[in-house]
Design a protein around this motif. Structure first.
Motif, mmCIF file in Angstrom:
data_model
loop_
_atom_site.group_PDB
_atom_site.id
_atom_site.type_symbol
_atom_site.label_atom_id
_atom_site.label_comp_id
_atom_site.label_asym_id
_atom_site.label_seq_id
_atom_site.Cartn_x
_atom_site.Cartn_y
_atom_site.Cartn_z
ATOM 1 N N THR A 62 29.188 68.625 -35.791
ATOM 2 C CA THR A 62 28.213 67.547 -35.976
ATOM 3 C C THR A 62 28.914 66.384 -36.664
ATOM 4 O OG1 THR A 62 26.433 69.141 -36.198
ATOM 5 C CG2 THR A 62 26.007 66.942 -37.058
ATOM 6 N N HIS A 63 28.973 65.250 -35.984
ATOM 7 C CA HIS A 63 29.707 64.111 -36.539
ATOM 8 C C HIS A 63 28.767 63.063 -37.112
ATOM 9 C CE1 HIS A 63 33.197 65.392 -33.807
ATOM 10 N NE2 HIS A 63 33.341 65.868 -35.020
ATOM 11 N N VAL A 64 29.305 62.325 -38.048
ATOM 12 C CA VAL A 64 28.515 61.279 -38.700
ATOM 13 C C VAL A 64 29.160 59.939 -38.376
ATOM 14 C CG1 VAL A 64 27.710 60.377 -40.903
ATOM 15 C CG2 VAL A 64 27.843 62.847 -40.551
ATOM 16 N N GLY A 65 28.414 59.087 -37.657
ATOM 17 C CA GLY A 65 28.950 57.782 -37.291
ATOM 18 C C GLY A 65 28.418 56.681 -38.187
ATOM 19 N N CYS A 66 27.116 56.462 -38.131
ATOM 20 C CA CYS A 66 26.538 55.300 -38.819
ATOM 21 C C CYS A 66 25.828 55.668 -40.113
ATOM 22 C CB CYS A 66 25.558 54.614 -37.884
ATOM 23 S SG CYS A 66 24.123 55.662 -37.518
ATOM 24 N N GLU A 67 25.382 56.903 -40.233
ATOM 25 C CA GLU A 67 24.573 57.367 -41.376
ATOM 26 C C GLU A 67 23.258 56.598 -41.520
ATOM 27 O OE1 GLU A 67 26.681 59.029 -44.954
ATOM 28 O OE2 GLU A 67 28.163 57.558 -44.296
ATOM 29 N N HIS A 68 22.844 55.929 -40.478
ATOM 30 C CA HIS A 68 21.597 55.174 -40.545
ATOM 31 C C HIS A 68 20.639 55.556 -39.422
ATOM 32 C CE1 HIS A 68 23.978 52.635 -43.215
ATOM 33 N NE2 HIS A 68 22.827 52.228 -43.688
ATOM 34 N N GLY A 69 20.917 56.627 -38.725
ATOM 35 C CA GLY A 69 20.012 57.042 -37.668
ATOM 36 C C GLY A 69 20.124 56.209 -36.401
ATOM 37 N N VAL A 70 21.222 55.461 -36.253
ATOM 38 C CA VAL A 70 21.339 54.551 -35.109
ATOM 39 C C VAL A 70 22.207 55.130 -33.987
ATOM 40 C CG1 VAL A 70 22.142 52.268 -34.378
ATOM 41 C CG2 VAL A 70 21.050 52.551 -36.603
ATOM 42 N N CYS A 71 23.347 55.720 -34.349
ATOM 43 C CA CYS A 71 24.336 56.054 -33.309
ATOM 44 C C CYS A 71 24.057 57.375 -32.583
ATOM 45 C CB CYS A 71 25.733 56.078 -33.898
ATOM 46 S SG CYS A 71 26.057 57.484 -34.977
ATOM 47 N N GLY A 72 23.320 58.283 -33.195
ATOM 48 C CA GLY A 72 22.956 59.531 -32.537
ATOM 49 C C GLY A 72 24.040 60.600 -32.537
ATOM 50 N N MET A 73 25.172 60.312 -33.157
ATOM 51 C CA MET A 73 26.272 61.286 -33.108
ATOM 52 C C MET A 73 25.967 62.557 -33.892
ATOM 53 S SD MET A 73 29.588 58.936 -33.217
ATOM 54 C CE MET A 73 29.655 57.507 -32.150
ATOM 55 N N CYS A 74 25.062 62.448 -34.852
ATOM 56 C CA CYS A 74 24.781 63.603 -35.711
ATOM 57 C C CYS A 74 23.618 64.437 -35.176
ATOM 58 C CB CYS A 74 24.459 63.119 -37.115
ATOM 59 S SG CYS A 74 22.974 62.098 -37.137
ATOM 60 N N THR A 75 23.250 64.234 -33.907
ATOM 61 C CA THR A 75 22.063 64.912 -33.371
ATOM 62 C C THR A 75 22.217 66.436 -33.365
ATOM 63 O OG1 THR A 75 21.648 63.013 -31.955
ATOM 64 C CG2 THR A 75 20.539 65.063 -31.356
ATOM 65 N N VAL A 76 21.238 67.110 -33.937
ATOM 66 C CA VAL A 76 21.159 68.577 -33.897
ATOM 67 C C VAL A 76 19.718 68.943 -33.535
ATOM 68 C CG1 VAL A 76 22.970 68.906 -35.642
ATOM 69 C CG2 VAL A 76 20.578 68.735 -36.363
ATOM 70 N N LEU A 77 19.463 70.212 -33.345
ATOM 71 C CA LEU A 77 18.077 70.646 -33.106
ATOM 72 C C LEU A 77 17.523 71.235 -34.391
ATOM 73 C CD1 LEU A 77 18.480 72.529 -29.689
ATOM 74 C CD2 LEU A 77 17.953 70.106 -30.077
ATOM 75 N N VAL A 78 16.377 70.762 -34.795
ATOM 76 C CA VAL A 78 15.682 71.323 -35.952
ATOM 77 C C VAL A 78 14.366 71.893 -35.439
ATOM 78 C CG1 VAL A 78 14.626 70.832 -38.177
ATOM 79 C CG2 VAL A 78 16.739 69.680 -37.538
#
Ligand code: FES
Ligand code: FES
Length: 417
Positions: A62-78
């Motif tokens: 799980t990667h972190v790009g923007c930390e602002h909810g914009v880039c979507g790179m950190c998408t996981v299923l909750v």
């Protein structure tokens, strides 16, 4: 002070808000299931789900790009829904079921989406690909009626597509066409490494005990070690000759403290009762030094059958996890004892990034050092002089070269005679 936001939490949307009021550095216990494995973490309230996954569980997919909810790179299923892991505090997610890209498929049995991404050259730089995979999975599982025309907009939540956006669309379309009745569920969610909570974080037992029922003074919990399903990361099968009688070897096996002193980099710290022990182990691989804390369970101590079986599991503070099923067999020989070690080792987290070959070399060198220390302990009845050090990276790197030089020298000497 940190208060959980009300709107970004998928659990809140499902009517299960978990209001948290804690100082940013206060530790809060969180229990969640991550890729099928129960995890118990003790985290400062300010830690995001993305950081908890990466820094505390070693799941760095799980990667972190923007930390602002914009880039979507950190998408996981909750709980089955796509969520931005950078926008959720981990402490909001007590009881949640998380699936990360590591849970999607196994290296030897990829998820259809992963296969389609590979087949269509849709695998990008690696930073954004996990986000695309998890977003695509969410799309196909929650909106199976999606049309080809809708795909670009539906996938626009992950913004990095500098090299192959069209290929990603093709991969998702193909997967959709191949599974019109629903995309297969994530294929790598299973019960894996379980460790005690001594470090305050890590996988937890599902033995039914609640927090606070720890049996040991230091907080290490006596747990039933459940080995993962599937093939081990490393399988070791090594035989060595120990030039001491088999009885002397078993005198060491009978004394678990003495036996632990023979293990490279290991230290036994607690007797948890019923053949369970708490301990620490240090391993260096390259520049990375891992310090595991965990438990071992002697499940078979059969002197008549000449077989000792130990299950062990541990976790380091960076989230590397290991589990092992080790069987030692002895047999009397004309010159002493033949000892055979069979070990299945399961690795997860950052330690798993090392190649099997290197990890196999580390295991083999450790076994050789263990056999040397065991020989010394069986001969003297005492613990080996000085701690048995974990194998160093340099030795491992140069071991094949040194072995080759030794063989050449031996050959040279024979020819000279
Ligand atoms: S890092 Fe979470 S959306 Fe960009
Ligand atoms: S960041 Fe992934 S391809 Fe650009």
């Amino acid at each position: 002070m940190t208060t959980a936001p009300e709107t970004t939490d998928p659990l809140a949307q499902k009517g299960k808000p978990r209001p948290i009021k804690a100082g940013v550095d206060d530790l809060v216990e969180v229990r969640m299931t991550v890729n099928g494995t129960p995890a118990v973490l003790s985290l400062p309230a300010r830690v995001t789900l993305a950081d908890a996954l990466r820094d505390h569980l070693g799941l760095t997919g799980t990667h972190v790009g923007c930390e602002h909810g914009v880039c979507g790179m950190c998408t996981v299923l909750v709980d089955g829904q796509a969520a931005r892991a950078c926008l959720l505090f981990a402490v909001q997610l007590d009881g949640a079921d998380i699936v990360t890209v590591e849970g999607l498929g196994r290296p030897d049995d990829l998820h259809p989406l992963q296969e389609a991404f590979g087949r269509n050259h849709a695998l990008q730089c690696g930073f954004c690909t996990p986000g695309f995979l998890m977003s695509s999975y969410d799309l196909l599982s929650t909106k199976p009626e999606v049309t080809e025309d809708e795909l670009p907009e539906e996938l626009s939540g992950v913004i990095c597509r500098c090299t192959g956006y069209r290929n990603i669309l093709t991969a998702v379309r193909e997967t959709h066409e191949a599974h019109p009745d629903g995309i297969p569920a994530p294929g790598n969610c299973a019960h894996r490494a379980l460790v005690g909570r001594a470090t305050g974080q890590g996988g937890g037992s599902t033995d039914g005990r609640e927090a606070g029922e720890d049996t040991a003074a230091e907080g290490t919990r006596r747990i039933d070690i459940v080995l993962p399903d599937g093939d081990p990361t490393i399988a070791v099968d090594i035989e060595t000759e120990i030039g001491v009688p088999v009885d002397a070897v078993w005198r060491v096996f009978d004394d678990v403290h003495l036996l632990a002193r023979c293990l490279p980099g290991a230290e036994l710290t607690e007797d948890l009762g019923e053949d369970h022990y708490g301990g620490r182990a240090r391993v260096s691989v390259g520049p990375i030094k891992l310090s595991f804390k965990g438990v071992a369970h002697v499940v078979a101590h059969d002197r008549a059958g000449q077989r000792l079986r130990v299950l062990a599991q541990g976790q380091d503070t960076g989230g590397a996890q290991t589990q092992a099923d080790i069987v030692l067999r002895t047999e009397a020989t004309a010159t002493g004892t033949a000892m055979r070690a069979e070990a299945k080792v399961y690795l997860t987290g950052r330690i798993a990034q090392f190649g099997r070959a290197l990890a196999g070399d580390v295991s083999r060198r450790m076994f050789e050092q263990f056999a040397d220390a065991l020989r010394e302990a069986a001969t003297s009845g005492q613990a080996p002089s000085g701690p048995v050090k974990a194998p160093s990276a340099l030795k491992l790197l140069f071991a094949p070269l040194i072995d080759r030089i030794r063989t050449a020298l031996r050959r040279g000497r024979r020819t000279a005679r």
